[in-house]
Design an enzyme around this catalytic site. Structure first.
Site, PDB file in Angstrom:
ATOM      1  N   CYS A   1     -14.099  -4.812  45.920  1.00 45.09           N
ATOM      2  CA  CYS A   1     -15.096  -4.842  47.001  1.00 45.09           C
ATOM      3  C   CYS A   1     -15.784  -6.192  47.172  1.00 45.09           C
ATOM      4  O   CYS A   1     -16.548  -6.378  48.110  1.00 45.09           O
ATOM      5  CB  CYS A   1     -16.170  -3.797  46.726  1.00 45.09           C
ATOM      6  SG  CYS A   1     -15.509  -2.168  46.462  1.00 45.09           S
TER       7      CYS A   1
ATOM      8  N   HIS B   1     -16.207 -14.966  38.467  1.00 52.85           N
ATOM      9  CA  HIS B   1     -15.238 -13.990  37.957  1.00 52.85           C
ATOM     10  C   HIS B   1     -15.534 -13.737  36.482  1.00 52.85           C
ATOM     11  O   HIS B   1     -15.409 -14.645  35.655  1.00 52.85           O
ATOM     12  CB  HIS B   1     -13.823 -14.539  38.135  1.00 52.85           C
ATOM     13  CG  HIS B   1     -12.778 -13.472  38.161  1.00 52.85           C
ATOM     14  ND1 HIS B   1     -12.711 -12.474  37.205  1.00 52.85           N
ATOM     15  CD2 HIS B   1     -11.789 -13.214  39.043  1.00 52.85           C
ATOM     16  CE1 HIS B   1     -11.702 -11.671  37.495  1.00 52.85           C
ATOM     17  NE2 HIS B   1     -11.132 -12.084  38.620  1.00 52.85           N
TER      18      HIS B   1
ATOM     19  N   HIS C   1     -32.420 -12.706  55.241  1.00 56.80           N
ATOM     20  CA  HIS C   1     -31.762 -11.391  55.232  1.00 56.80           C
ATOM     21  C   HIS C   1     -30.793 -11.382  54.059  1.00 56.80           C
ATOM     22  O   HIS C   1     -30.104 -12.372  53.818  1.00 56.80           O
ATOM     23  CB  HIS C   1     -30.963 -11.146  56.520  1.00 56.80           C
ATOM     24  CG  HIS C   1     -31.771 -11.395  57.751  1.00 56.80           C
ATOM     25  ND1 HIS C   1     -32.505 -10.416  58.380  1.00 56.80           N
ATOM     26  CD2 HIS C   1     -31.969 -12.525  58.468  1.00 56.80           C
ATOM     27  CE1 HIS C   1     -33.119 -10.933  59.421  1.00 56.80           C
ATOM     28  NE2 HIS C   1     -32.814 -12.224  59.502  1.00 56.80           N
TER      29      HIS C   1
ATOM     30  N   HIS D   1     -23.590  -5.655  48.686  1.00 56.21           N
ATOM     31  CA  HIS D   1     -22.512  -4.654  48.815  1.00 56.21           C
ATOM     32  C   HIS D   1     -23.054  -3.255  48.515  1.00 56.21           C
ATOM     33  O   HIS D   1     -23.638  -3.010  47.448  1.00 56.21           O
ATOM     34  CB  HIS D   1     -21.368  -4.995  47.858  1.00 56.21           C
ATOM     35  CG  HIS D   1     -20.396  -3.866  47.669  1.00 56.21           C
ATOM     36  ND1 HIS D   1     -19.821  -3.196  48.726  1.00 56.21           N
ATOM     37  CD2 HIS D   1     -19.927  -3.267  46.541  1.00 56.21           C
ATOM     38  CE1 HIS D   1     -19.029  -2.242  48.255  1.00 56.21           C
ATOM     39  NE2 HIS D   1     -19.084  -2.258  46.936  1.00 56.21           N
TER      40      HIS D   1
ATOM     41  N   ASN E   1     -19.500   3.872  50.965  1.00 54.20           N
ATOM     42  CA  ASN E   1     -19.037   2.612  50.387  1.00 54.20           C
ATOM     43  C   ASN E   1     -17.809   2.141  51.179  1.00 54.20           C
ATOM     44  O   ASN E   1     -16.755   2.779  51.148  1.00 54.20           O
ATOM     45  CB  ASN E   1     -18.692   2.837  48.904  1.00 54.20           C
ATOM     46  CG  ASN E   1     -18.196   1.572  48.210  1.00 54.20           C
ATOM     47  OD1 ASN E   1     -17.732   0.632  48.860  1.00 54.20           O
ATOM     48  ND2 ASN E   1     -18.287   1.547  46.891  1.00 54.20           N
TER      49      ASN E   1
HETATM   50  C1  MLC Z   1     -22.826   8.227  41.152  1.00 54.60           C
HETATM   51  C2  MLC Z   1     -24.275   8.066  41.526  1.00 54.60           C
HETATM   52  C3  MLC Z   1     -24.409   8.193  43.032  1.00 54.60           C
HETATM   53  C4  MLC Z   1     -25.107   9.189  40.870  1.00 54.60           C
HETATM   54  O1  MLC Z   1     -26.467   9.059  41.184  1.00 54.60           O
HETATM   55  P1  MLC Z   1     -27.593   9.032  40.038  1.00 54.60           P
HETATM   56  O2  MLC Z   1     -27.234   7.951  39.078  1.00 54.60           O
HETATM   57  O3  MLC Z   1     -28.909   8.942  40.676  1.00 54.60           O
HETATM   58  O4  MLC Z   1     -27.452  10.460  39.385  1.00 54.60           O
HETATM   59  P2  MLC Z   1     -27.093  10.888  37.900  1.00 54.60           P
HETATM   60  O5  MLC Z   1     -27.327   9.834  36.916  1.00 54.60           O
HETATM   61  O6  MLC Z   1     -27.782  12.198  37.684  1.00 54.60           O
HETATM   62  O7  MLC Z   1     -25.522  11.156  38.002  1.00 54.60           O
HETATM   63  C5  MLC Z   1     -24.987  12.343  38.542  1.00 54.60           C
HETATM   64  C6  MLC Z   1     -23.822  12.745  37.678  1.00 54.60           C
HETATM   65  O8  MLC Z   1     -22.794  11.769  37.837  1.00 54.60           O
HETATM   66  C7  MLC Z   1     -22.378  11.318  36.551  1.00 54.60           C
HETATM   67  N1  MLC Z   1     -21.897   9.949  36.698  1.00 54.60           N
HETATM   68  C8  MLC Z   1     -22.502   8.921  37.318  1.00 54.60           C
HETATM   69  N2  MLC Z   1     -21.736   7.832  37.262  1.00 54.60           N
HETATM   70  C9  MLC Z   1     -20.629   8.169  36.584  1.00 54.60           C
HETATM   71  C10 MLC Z   1     -19.463   7.474  36.192  1.00 54.60           C
HETATM   72  N3  MLC Z   1     -19.273   6.200  36.504  1.00 54.60           N
HETATM   73  N4  MLC Z   1     -18.525   8.153  35.506  1.00 54.60           N
HETATM   74  C11 MLC Z   1     -18.681   9.459  35.183  1.00 54.60           C
HETATM   75  N5  MLC Z   1     -19.758  10.166  35.557  1.00 54.60           N
HETATM   76  C12 MLC Z   1     -20.725   9.546  36.233  1.00 54.60           C
HETATM   77  C13 MLC Z   1     -23.632  11.450  35.699  1.00 54.60           C
HETATM   78  O9  MLC Z   1     -23.291  11.472  34.323  1.00 54.60           O
HETATM   79  C14 MLC Z   1     -24.174  12.765  36.192  1.00 54.60           C
HETATM   80  O10 MLC Z   1     -23.436  13.820  35.636  1.00 54.60           O
HETATM   81  P3  MLC Z   1     -24.067  14.824  34.552  1.00 54.60           P
HETATM   82  O11 MLC Z   1     -25.331  15.333  35.174  1.00 54.60           O
HETATM   83  O12 MLC Z   1     -23.016  15.872  34.397  1.00 54.60           O
HETATM   84  O13 MLC Z   1     -24.284  13.987  33.355  1.00 54.60           O
HETATM   85  C15 MLC Z   1     -24.852   6.727  41.029  1.00 54.60           C
HETATM   86  O14 MLC Z   1     -24.856   6.705  39.621  1.00 54.60           O
HETATM   87  C16 MLC Z   1     -24.090   5.546  41.526  1.00 54.60           C
HETATM   88  O15 MLC Z   1     -24.287   5.071  42.646  1.00 54.60           O
HETATM   89  N6  MLC Z   1     -23.275   4.972  40.649  1.00 54.60           N
HETATM   90  C17 MLC Z   1     -22.568   3.737  40.925  1.00 54.60           C
HETATM   91  C18 MLC Z   1     -21.260   4.038  41.489  1.00 54.60           C
HETATM   92  C19 MLC Z   1     -20.405   2.829  41.406  1.00 54.60           C
HETATM   93  O16 MLC Z   1     -19.968   2.440  40.315  1.00 54.60           O
HETATM   94  N7  MLC Z   1     -20.125   2.175  42.551  1.00 54.60           N
HETATM   95  C20 MLC Z   1     -19.324   1.011  42.612  1.00 54.60           C
HETATM   96  C21 MLC Z   1     -18.021   1.394  43.164  1.00 54.60           C
HETATM   97  S1  MLC Z   1     -16.850   0.148  42.890  1.00 54.60           S
HETATM   98  C22 MLC Z   1     -17.069  -0.899  44.160  1.00 54.60           C
HETATM   99  O17 MLC Z   1     -17.786  -0.633  45.058  1.00 54.60           O
HETATM  100  C23 MLC Z   1     -16.329  -2.151  44.060  1.00 54.60           C
HETATM  101  C24 MLC Z   1     -14.853  -2.104  43.830  1.00 54.60           C
HETATM  102  O18 MLC Z   1     -14.238  -1.041  43.910  1.00 54.60           O
HETATM  103  O19 MLC Z   1     -14.259  -3.163  43.593  1.00 54.60           O
END
Ligand code: MLC
Length: 462
Positions: free
Chosen positions: A185, A264, A351, A355, A388
């Site tokens: 991303c 990186h 601004h 991401h 996303n």
């Molecule tokens: C997933 C979320 C929306 C969840 O919101 P919250 O953190 O507020 O809620 P929370 O902590 O109660 O999490 C909800 C449940 O999801 C689980 N959970 C959260 N992240 C997890 C992960 N990476 N792997 C496994 N489980 C996960 C938690 O343990 C919990 O489960 P339980 O309750 O069972 O314990 C957030 O954590 C988030 O935005 N995470 C980041 C996601 C991410 O990595 N994005 C980047 C994508 S890659 C990208 O964009 C770039 C690319 O691809 O190159």
């Protein structure tokens, strides 16, 4: 070689001249050389402009409200167990996304139609949509495109995505095309950086930069949680940006590309593994997101800020930083006892487009940059409205600011891409004029007056 011969000829001809005209000839020669050098340097370091950009907004029938998504998954009993369906429901409820996000048509069938044809259709729908919107704003012909950069992490067919565009729009035979894949991303600013560098070696050209992610084959049909998170966050979208290095375009351009910076962190194992495509224990391929991803993102951002700081911070901040360094040097205290001085980057931009990787990613960046919600509003709203969108998200965020009528002449925009590798790539843009809303992407048209909405979770109080 021919330049060397030419130089020697001029050199010997010089001595054949009468002595009285030698001074004049030498002066002319020096002036000519200076002009030539100036032209070369201007080509190499001349400004690159953003003429405009388009963002794809999926039509209504691509929409996946939570309830439809969950019902769909629960009907796929051979793919998801009950726990996985419930897990996705929980994540969706916390994801900070609306009921308006979209998935490609292949997903809407039961069972999903995951075919190469549908992958191509998704790619074409998104990119052609974004390009058509872009070219409705700019007065440039397709035959004038000299450079094409496409990027999509998870779809890399042959002929390539670039060929797909060249074929559809009949781009010229000498177009320099680049197809980036597997780069995650953060590639929005990275592709901009690449196009900028190619333009700097090819004067008087336009570059088309396309960003998207392909979800048709890359939704995960298994039960590993870290891979299920991607299902909940990634949605359909893409952007098209037109760059120019023509001096004559500076009056029409929307933005000037001031700086680009790439960091990186792949040498660090935990960073390298934080977004990782692999087979789960059942042999089903998915992209796993580590819970430590936010740490990698903060580390990569820190490095990126070190590159950008000297270029973008005002003198007062640089002086304060230098003072702090001197204090550290002459202090008797240990380095670890001294509070580090973190320059105030809020003074560098008007601004910021971070991401929209997920609420936790935006929250981590808010924390690292110490910024209030008003600054991260475009990121939160992009996540809310579109999900996303991978490398394209930063352009939807800029379109949000434009659609709100907030971008004025002289404003600086900081775009931050974060993604697998782990990488942080950023671009600093300067608004060349106050942006007229009618020249902004229509992707926000249906809802801009209702935004921003309250972010449902995790918002920091400022
Ligand atoms: C997933 C979320 C929306 C969840 O919101 P919250 O953190 O507020 O809620 P929370 O902590 O109660 O999490 C909800 C449940 O999801 C689980 N959970 C959260 N992240 C997890 C992960 N990476 N792997 C496994 N489980 C996960 C938690 O343990 C919990 O489960 P339980 O309750 O069972 O314990 C957030 O954590 C988030 O935005 N995470 C980041 C996601 C991410 O990595 N994005 C980047 C994508 S890659 C990208 O964009 C770039 C690319 O691809 O190159």
């Amino acid at each position: 070689m021919s330049l060397a011969v030419c130089f020697l000829r001029v050199y010997f001809a010089f001595f054949l001249l009468p002595l009285s005209t030698q001074t004049l000839a030498a002066s002319i020669y020096v002036v000519a050389c200076s002009i030539y050098l100036w032209i070369i340097l201007k080509r190499l370091w001349g400004p690159v402009y953003v003429m405009g950009f388009g963002c794809f907004a999926a039509p209504e029938h691509y929409r996946v409200p939570y309830a439809s998504f969950i019902e769909h998954c629960s009907l796929l009993k051979d793919k998801f167990d009950e726990g996985s369906v419930q897990f996705q429901e929980k994540v969706l409820a916390k994801a900070g996304m609306s009921q308006m996000t979209a998935l490609p048509l292949g997903f809407h069938y039961l069972p999903p139609r995951i075919t190469l044809t549908n992958e191509r259709i998704e790619c074409e729908t998104v990119l052609f949509g974004a390009i058509d919107e872009l070219f409705s704003f700019v007065n440039v012909k397709m035959e004038d495109i000299g450079v094409l950069v496409t990027n999509c992490s998870a779809f890399s067919p042959t002929p390539s995505m670039s060929s797909m565009i060249i074929n559809k729009y009949k781009l010229p035979v000498d177009v320099k095309s680049f197809t980036l894949s597997g780069m995650g991303c953060s590639v929005g600013p990275l592709a901009l950086d690449l196009a900028k560098r190619v333009l700097q070696c090819n004067p008087n050209k336009y570059a088309l930069v396309l960003s998207t992610e392909n979800l048709t084959r890359n939704l995960y049909f298994g039960n590993q949680r870290s891979m299920l998170v991607t299902n909940c966050l990634f949605r359909m979208g893409g952007s098209a940006v037109l760059l120019s290095n023509k001096w004559s375009d500076r009056k029409m351009a929307k933005y000037k590309v001031l700086y680009t910076a790439r960091s990186h962190m792949g040498a660090i194992d935990s960073c390298y593994r934080s977004v990782y495509q692999e087979e789960d224990s059942e042999g089903i391929i998915g992209v796993g997101l580590s819970k430590d991803l936010m740490k990698s993102a903060a580390l990569a951002l820190q490095h990126n800020m070190k590159i950008l700081g000297p270029k973008v911070l005002p003198l007062s901040e640089l002086l304060l930083y230098a003072l702090h360094l001197m204090k550290t040097k002459f202090s008797h205290k240990k380095d670890s006892d001294l509070k580090p001085y973190i320059p105030n980057f809020k003074l560098a931009y008007d601004h910021i487009c971070i991401h929209a990787g997920g609420t936790a990613v935006i929250r981590a960046m808010e924390e690292a940059l110490d910024i209030p919600f008003e600054h991260s509003e475009p990121s939160h709203m992009t996540l809310y409205r579109f999900g996303n969108l991978s490398s394209a998200s930063i352009w939807y965020e800029l379109a949000y600011e434009e659609s709100k009528g907030r971008v004025k002449k002289g404003h600086k925009i900081w775009q931050i891409g974060l993604g697998s590798g782990f990488k942080c790539c950023s671009a600093f843009l300067l608004a060349m004029k106050t942006i007229d809303i009618s020249t902004s992407s229509q992707c926000w048209a249906s809802c801009i007056s209702e935004l921003p909405v309250e972010v449902p979770i995790g918002r920091r109080s400022h």
